[in-house]
Design an enzyme around this catalytic site. Sequence first.
Site, PDB file in Angstrom:
ATOM      1  N   TYR A  13      64.713  75.094 -11.537  1.00 32.74           N
ATOM      2  CA  TYR A  13      64.865  73.938 -10.657  1.00 32.74           C
ATOM      3  C   TYR A  13      65.558  74.355  -9.362  1.00 32.74           C
ATOM      4  O   TYR A  13      65.274  75.415  -8.821  1.00 32.74           O
ATOM      5  CB  TYR A  13      65.627  72.806 -11.361  1.00 32.74           C
ATOM      6  CG  TYR A  13      65.141  72.531 -12.752  1.00 32.74           C
ATOM      7  CD1 TYR A  13      63.802  72.201 -12.983  1.00 32.74           C
ATOM      8  CD2 TYR A  13      65.992  72.606 -13.849  1.00 32.74           C
ATOM      9  CE1 TYR A  13      63.337  71.956 -14.267  1.00 32.74           C
ATOM     10  CE2 TYR A  13      65.529  72.355 -15.136  1.00 32.74           C
ATOM     11  CZ  TYR A  13      64.196  72.032 -15.335  1.00 32.74           C
ATOM     12  OH  TYR A  13      63.742  71.801 -16.596  1.00 32.74           O
ATOM     13  N   VAL A  61      66.218  71.424 -20.513  1.00 32.80           N
ATOM     14  CA  VAL A  61      67.452  70.646 -20.644  1.00 32.80           C
ATOM     15  C   VAL A  61      67.951  70.569 -22.089  1.00 32.80           C
ATOM     16  O   VAL A  61      69.029  70.041 -22.346  1.00 32.80           O
ATOM     17  CB  VAL A  61      67.335  69.217 -20.055  1.00 32.80           C
ATOM     18  CG1 VAL A  61      67.143  69.270 -18.557  1.00 32.80           C
ATOM     19  CG2 VAL A  61      66.244  68.420 -20.745  1.00 32.80           C
ATOM     20  N   TYR A  74      52.378  65.238 -22.437  1.00 30.91           N
ATOM     21  CA  TYR A  74      53.530  65.879 -21.775  1.00 30.91           C
ATOM     22  C   TYR A  74      54.796  65.749 -22.624  1.00 30.91           C
ATOM     23  O   TYR A  74      55.499  66.735 -22.866  1.00 30.91           O
ATOM     24  CB  TYR A  74      53.734  65.234 -20.399  1.00 30.91           C
ATOM     25  CG  TYR A  74      54.962  65.702 -19.665  1.00 30.91           C
ATOM     26  CD1 TYR A  74      54.988  66.944 -19.040  1.00 30.91           C
ATOM     27  CD2 TYR A  74      56.104  64.900 -19.589  1.00 30.91           C
ATOM     28  CE1 TYR A  74      56.119  67.376 -18.364  1.00 30.91           C
ATOM     29  CE2 TYR A  74      57.233  65.324 -18.908  1.00 30.91           C
ATOM     30  CZ  TYR A  74      57.240  66.565 -18.300  1.00 30.91           C
ATOM     31  OH  TYR A  74      58.359  66.996 -17.645  1.00 30.91           O
ATOM     32  N   LYS A  93      56.775  74.330 -20.085  1.00 31.79           N
ATOM     33  CA  LYS A  93      55.983  74.301 -18.850  1.00 31.79           C
ATOM     34  C   LYS A  93      55.394  75.675 -18.527  1.00 31.79           C
ATOM     35  O   LYS A  93      54.284  75.770 -17.995  1.00 31.79           O
ATOM     36  CB  LYS A  93      56.842  73.803 -17.682  1.00 31.79           C
ATOM     37  CG  LYS A  93      57.272  72.343 -17.834  1.00 31.79           C
ATOM     38  CD  LYS A  93      58.281  71.949 -16.767  1.00 31.79           C
ATOM     39  CE  LYS A  93      58.731  70.496 -16.950  1.00 31.79           C
ATOM     40  NZ  LYS A  93      59.815  70.121 -16.037  1.00 31.79           N
ATOM     41  N   SER A 125      61.614  71.873 -21.017  1.00 31.63           N
ATOM     42  CA  SER A 125      60.813  72.383 -19.896  1.00 31.63           C
ATOM     43  C   SER A 125      60.382  73.841 -20.032  1.00 31.63           C
ATOM     44  O   SER A 125      59.579  74.318 -19.228  1.00 31.63           O
ATOM     45  CB  SER A 125      61.581  72.217 -18.580  1.00 31.63           C
ATOM     46  OG  SER A 125      61.610  70.869 -18.211  1.00 31.63           O
TER      47      SER A 125
END
Length: 312
Positions: A246, A264, A194, A70, A67
Amino acid sequence: MPPKPDLKSIVAGIHADLAPRFGEGKVADYIPQLARVDPRRFGLAVVTLEGETFLAGDAELPFSIQSISKALMLTLALGRHGETIWKRVGREPSGSAFNSIVQLEAESGIPRNPFINAGAIVVTDTLLAGHTPREAIAEIVRFVRFLADEEGIVTDKAVARSEEATGDRNRALAHFMHSFGTLKHPVDHVLGVYFHHCALAMSCRQLAKAGLFLANNGRNPVTGHSVISSARARRINALMLTCGHYDGSGDFAYRVGLPGKSGVGGGILAIAPGHASIAVWSPGLDATGNSLLGSIALEMLANRAGWSVFGH
């Protein structure tokens, strides 16, 4: 002005202090390829605006950035589409798990922010405009190589396949948003891109170099490349501070006080504006899916270098 921190001894000291704890936390096992990573790995890289690099541990070993991509994809999307992307994705912390579908239903298919899975899938959809999935993936890899000023960065195909095989929750999120009209491209195309950008493999050193523009108003001070406007760099940092971890984002801001984006795979990219870009990797995760020792290492670094954005 406060004296310049002795980064060489600070980085070495953090590595030495945490060495007895290497292996703590729980490796992400829902993506089979990530479950194979040695939990005792630990890398730390600090790259300053002057271009000095300080490394400890496994800082040269590539890992799955997951992530963290992102934040880099948001940068690319803002550069391409500008502020129009905010019509399709919000800027608020979610307070829910990174792969939650509950809020999406309540909020008519508009994800809370670009750093939860649903939001990043929307950002990926914007990157597909005018491209085939293969072209979009190639452009993403080129962009990340440009940011890090390194040609050798690639997508780990085995990790991408592993994510594809276990991506039912992401498929559900994407189909749900597609039903609201939030996604403009076929779900399989969007998810293919993605999964590939989440499967980028980078070392701590490469990742820290890639984030340097965020520490310097949108421009890489080493290469001289202008990546994004200073206003957008500031906004990306603000989102990383409020949403980058998160539902552990508030705790990270409280303890570390730096904009950061976790993945992660156990990596975290953190930004000390005006000072440096930092990447840490320790595969064991805490209960919210963030690197357990990585967060502790960044808390130590922010304290010892005096780099919290909230002051000393």
